[in-house]
Write a protein that holds these residues in place. Structure first.
Motif, short mmCIF file in Angstrom:
data_model
loop_
_atom_site.label_atom_id
_atom_site.label_comp_id
_atom_site.label_asym_id
_atom_site.label_seq_id
_atom_site.Cartn_x
_atom_site.Cartn_y
_atom_site.Cartn_z
N LEU A 201 48.40 41.93 42.08
CA LEU A 201 48.08 41.41 43.40
C LEU A 201 49.37 41.09 44.14
O LEU A 201 49.53 41.27 45.33
CB LEU A 201 47.23 40.14 43.26
CG LEU A 201 46.87 39.42 44.55
CD1 LEU A 201 45.93 40.29 45.39
CD2 LEU A 201 46.22 38.08 44.27
N ASP B 11 47.21 31.81 43.29
CA ASP B 11 46.00 30.99 43.43
C ASP B 11 44.78 31.66 42.82
O ASP B 11 43.83 30.99 42.39
CB ASP B 11 45.74 30.68 44.90
CG ASP B 11 46.68 29.61 45.44
OD1 ASP B 11 47.47 29.05 44.66
OD2 ASP B 11 46.62 29.32 46.66
N TYR B 12 44.78 32.99 42.77
CA TYR B 12 43.62 33.70 42.21
C TYR B 12 43.41 33.41 40.74
O TYR B 12 42.33 33.67 40.20
CB TYR B 12 43.78 35.21 42.43
CG TYR B 12 44.79 35.87 41.50
CD1 TYR B 12 44.39 36.45 40.30
CD2 TYR B 12 46.13 35.91 41.83
CE1 TYR B 12 45.31 37.04 39.45
CE2 TYR B 12 47.07 36.50 41.00
CZ TYR B 12 46.65 37.07 39.82
OH TYR B 12 47.57 37.66 38.98
N THR B 13 44.42 32.86 40.06
CA THR B 13 44.29 32.58 38.63
C THR B 13 43.62 31.23 38.33
O THR B 13 43.35 30.94 37.16
CB THR B 13 45.67 32.60 37.94
OG1 THR B 13 46.47 31.52 38.45
CG2 THR B 13 46.39 33.91 38.20
N ASP C 279 45.39 43.06 38.68
CA ASP C 279 45.27 41.70 38.17
C ASP C 279 43.95 41.49 37.45
O ASP C 279 43.10 42.38 37.37
CB ASP C 279 45.48 40.68 39.29
CG ASP C 279 44.36 40.68 40.32
OD1 ASP C 279 43.18 40.62 39.94
OD2 ASP C 279 44.66 40.72 41.53
N LEU D 10 41.27 39.90 38.05
CA LEU D 10 40.00 39.99 38.76
C LEU D 10 39.69 41.41 39.20
O LEU D 10 38.52 41.76 39.39
CB LEU D 10 40.02 39.06 39.99
CG LEU D 10 40.08 37.56 39.70
CD1 LEU D 10 40.11 36.76 41.00
CD2 LEU D 10 38.91 37.12 38.83
N GLY E 38 35.56 34.16 42.51
CA GLY E 38 36.89 34.03 41.93
C GLY E 38 36.91 34.00 40.41
O GLY E 38 37.91 33.61 39.80
N HIS F 155 31.74 31.22 47.11
CA HIS F 155 33.19 31.36 47.27
C HIS F 155 33.71 30.17 48.07
O HIS F 155 33.21 29.85 49.15
CB HIS F 155 33.52 32.66 48.01
CG HIS F 155 34.98 32.87 48.20
ND1 HIS F 155 35.83 33.19 47.15
CD2 HIS F 155 35.76 32.77 49.30
CE1 HIS F 155 37.07 33.31 47.60
NE2 HIS F 155 37.05 33.06 48.90
#
Length: 299
Positions: free
Chosen positions: A9, A34-36, A104, A106, A164, A211
């Motif tokens: 990402l 932040d996606y983690t 990544d 996701l 997420g 979300h």
């Protein structure tokens, strides 16, 4: 599915980070992670594994199209994959096949081996009355993206992605691709206490949530894993320990600590890096152990 329907990402290995470094804007980099914040342990395992040079070199030799067939499912939220042949080299890393290492946790179709690392969440598919409606399956079709994998041995697994989160689930009994009415019986496998199983179920159900926008809410464990990941990427980009600290904590905080003559923050970055290297270089496998069998990494 049939019945109801009738690279990174952000890469810190190149110019993006160096441009930020030159403008002294390192504090903005950490937001790219932040996606983690809501990743499960098996998705964290992928984030560390895919940063290994040896793994990346091997994985890039495999085209996903050569490993698996891919076709749309019976409704827009479902994608169907089928292994074309066994993947012993992927199995050696704990994977069913090699996803693209630039994707990544996701985005990548990361299916951990059902033999080496069976996931705790399992559904048994059974016959249902013609008018039966599986509410959880309907909810998944409405709120999630679903990637279904059929192995060479006929075993089925699927990944639910939503809110997420990503959750890998094993399936048995009837095929989820059968045209006759069916329903899924959910089981959390393992031999530990009920509380551990309930915690696993709660995490699995997060994919059905809404979300949420705004800053992520970090658990202590997720923040520590993120910092280890950031430290790995910073090292690969040639940053110093103080610059790693600036990425994670911001320049103002780092300048304050340095003005006091303290090395505590620098030492913390060393620990972050050591942990990240250990997870990348094989420790990721510990994150794949059953959460309901007393793993030391269970949260």
């Amino acid at each position: 599915w049939t019945h109801l329907a009738r690279t990174l990402l952000f890469s810190l290995h190149g110019r993006a980070l160096m441009k930020l470094h030159q403008t002294r804007d390192l504090g903005d980099v950490v937001r790219k992670y932040d996606y983690t914040a809501k990743l499960g342990r098996d998705r964290w395992a992928w984030e560390f594994l895919r940063r290994g040079t040896e793994f990346r070199n091997i994985a890039r030799r495999y085209s996903s199209d050569e490993q698996v067939s891919r076709r749309p499912g019976p409704c827009p939220s479902v994608t169907l994959l089928k292994l074309r042949r066994p993947q012993p080299e992927a199995e050696a890393w704990g994977l069913a096949f090699f996803p693209g290492p630039d994707l990544d946790a996701l985005a990548a179709d990361v299916f951990w081996s059902a033999v080496r690392y069976p996931r705790d969440v399992y559904v048994h598919v059974v016959h249902a009355a013609p008018d039966y409606v599986d509410e959880y399956l309907l909810l998944a079709l409405q709120r999630c993206q679903i990637t279904h994998l059929t192995g060479c041995d006929g075993r089925e697994q699927f990944i639910l992605r939503g809110a997420g989160c990503a959750q890998q689930v094993r399936a048995g009994g009837l095929s989820l691709l059968c045209a006759e009415p069916h329903r899924m019986l959910l089981t959390i496998e393992g031999d530990e206490c009920l509380d551990a199983k309930l915690a696993t179920l709660k995490k699995a159900r997060r994919v059905y949530g809404d979300h949420v926008t705004g800053p992520p809410r970090w658990s202590r464990q997720a923040r520590e894993l993120r910092d280890a990941l950031v430290s790995l990427d910073c090292k690969a980009a040639g940053l110093s320990y103080w610059e790693m600290a600036e990425v994670i904590h911001g320049r103002e905080h780092v300048d304050t600590i340095r003005s006091r003559g303290s090395r505590a923050l620098k030492d913390a970055m060393r620990r972050n890096l050591r942990r990240g290297e250990a997870l990348r270089d094989g420790g990721y496998r510990d994150m794949l152990l059953s959460e309901t069998r007393g793993s030391l990494l269970a949260s």
